[in-house]
Design an enzyme around this catalytic site. Structure first.
Site, short mmCIF file in Angstrom:
data_model
loop_
_atom_site.label_atom_id
_atom_site.label_comp_id
_atom_site.label_asym_id
_atom_site.label_seq_id
_atom_site.Cartn_x
_atom_site.Cartn_y
_atom_site.Cartn_z
N CYS A 77 102.49 -9.53 47.21
CA CYS A 77 101.05 -9.70 47.00
C CYS A 77 100.50 -11.03 47.56
CB CYS A 77 100.71 -9.57 45.53
SG CYS A 77 101.81 -10.50 44.46
N ARG A 121 102.95 -19.43 38.08
CA ARG A 121 102.30 -18.39 37.26
C ARG A 121 101.28 -19.07 36.35
NH1 ARG A 121 102.86 -13.15 38.37
NH2 ARG A 121 105.12 -13.10 38.17
N ARG A 164 111.84 -4.77 52.47
CA ARG A 164 110.86 -5.48 53.31
C ARG A 164 111.46 -6.19 54.52
NH1 ARG A 164 107.89 -8.23 48.33
NH2 ARG A 164 106.67 -6.46 47.62
N HIS A 193 95.19 -13.25 42.07
CA HIS A 193 95.91 -14.49 42.39
C HIS A 193 94.99 -15.44 43.18
CE1 HIS A 193 99.42 -12.53 41.03
NE2 HIS A 193 100.05 -12.29 42.17
N SER A 217 99.15 -10.11 36.13
CA SER A 217 99.22 -8.75 36.70
C SER A 217 100.38 -8.59 37.67
CB SER A 217 97.91 -8.40 37.39
OG SER A 217 97.62 -9.33 38.42
#
Ligand code: A2P
Length: 349
Positions: free
Chosen positions: A130, A236, A101, A243, A160
């Site tokens: 994400c 988390r 990235r 999210h 997830s």
């Protein structure tokens, strides 16, 4: 009508891989052939695509010879291991991992934000983290009207994000705890059921974890704003999928809530969810399975004259991963940017 392309999914059996399959069908992606690749563990199993059973194969040196586009979601080490083979065979990889990235030669794309950058690839295009995608889709339309100077974000990230086995662990663990047991976690370092913990990715010397620094660095790259000040706290939470993020934005001058609402009501990929009378705002269960990032609770920051607060929820597997990757594939096909390349010269392997 676009010319159909030969597609491979690397990591087809995972949480994102199976979502990719569903999206390719549901969005009528122009497919000439579809190859499903995973590890030796699931080689020989079958997945269904458009009502047909397709064999899952273990990835090998020859897997990409007849492929134009690889949608990869099998973790960073797998992407690194196969990137050169993929590029050498003339295919383009849209990589969901963090492996490439921040490479200057690798475009990092959110189609609602920086689609034009996808043209400048050398065989690899990266799908952002994400949490970064979800936040970017929601705040970039405001940034375009008046540049954001500082972002303070806190995330509430579902199971997830750690894959299909993590989702299963949350389910089994929740049932076991309700039955009076206290099972040992295997995927997460701590029990996630009836609990939460700061994101467990490695910490740097300043005390930020990798997930938090992804939000900082990737947002700057996607927005082409190297000096944008971003700070994040990633947590988390025991949510199965989708999210949530609490985002505080500081602009150079006051930004009216009414204008922000109007902009976001018309922004691509965003759905405004605000019922102030009913106290009803985005929730991860409402966002699950949806394409849009749900945004609400847009309000003036009472602690800063140039500040805005907002709350968002987005499906981590969908827009946070698989959907964004499929949109990048659609963009490459539509713009005829799926050109084969044989050079990874500027990309470290
Ligand atoms: P497998 O099912 O064979 O383990 P998730 O993110 O939901 O955990 O999914 C990870 C995906 O990546 C799965 O499809 C998994 O396949 C695949 N995968 C993991 N390691 C490898 C590897 N070394 N080579 C190819 N695929 C891999």
């Amino acid at each position: 009508m676009s010319e159909p392309v030969r597609v491979a999914i690397l990591g087809a059996t995972g949480a994102v891989g199976t979502e990719l399959l569903e999206l390719l069908d549901y969005r009528d992606f122009p497919i000439a052939s579809l190859k499903l690749l995973a590890s030796e563990r699931s080689a020989g199993s079958y997945l269904t695509f458009k009502g047909e059973k397709l064999l899952v194969e273990a990835v090998t040196e020859n897997s990409f010879e007849d492929i134009d586009l690889v949608l990869a979601s099998a973790g960073g080490s797998t992407s690194k291991a196969w990137a050169k083979t993929i590029v050498d065979s003339g295919a383009v990889m849209v990589d969901n991992s963090s492996a490439f990235r921040m490479e200057p030669a690798v475009p990092l794309i959110v189609p609602e934000i920086n689609p034009e950058a996808a043209n400048y690839h050398q065989g690899i295009i990266a799908n952002p983290n994400c949490t970064t995608i979800l936040m970017g889709v929601a705040i970039y339309p405001l940034h375009q009207v008046q540049p954001i100077e500082r972002v303070v974000v806190s995330t509430y990230q579902s199971a997830s994000g750690a894959g299909a086995r993590a989702m299963e662990e949350l389910k089994v663990q929740s049932q076991a705890i309700l039955n009076g047991q206290d099972p040992q976690p295997e995927i997460f370092p701590y029990s996630l059921a009836f609990n939460l913990f700061p994101h467990n990715s490695p910490l740097n010397h300043e005390g930020y974890c990798t997930e938090e620094m992804k939000m900082v660095n990737e947002t700057r790259k996607i927005f082409k704003a190297p000096n944008l000040r971003v700070t994040a706290t990633c947590v988390r939470v025991p949510v199965m999928r989708a999210h949530s993020e609490a985002v505080n934005l500081e602009f150079a001058a006051p930004f009216s809530v009414t204008e922000a609402r109007e902009i976001l009501a018309n922004a691509p990929g965003v759905k405004l969810v605000e019922d102030w009378q009913g106290n009803y705002f985005p929730m991860p269960r409402d966002a699950s399975g949806k394409d849009e990032v749900l945004v609400g609770r847009i309000r003036q920051d009472i602690s800063h004259p140039n500040g805005l607060e907002l709350w968002l929820c987005g499906d981590q597997i969908r827009k946070g991963a698989a959907l964004n990757a499929v949109q990048i594939g659609e963009l490459l096909i539509e713009k005829n940017w799926l050109k084969p390349t044989t050079s990874m010269a500027n990309i470290s392997q």
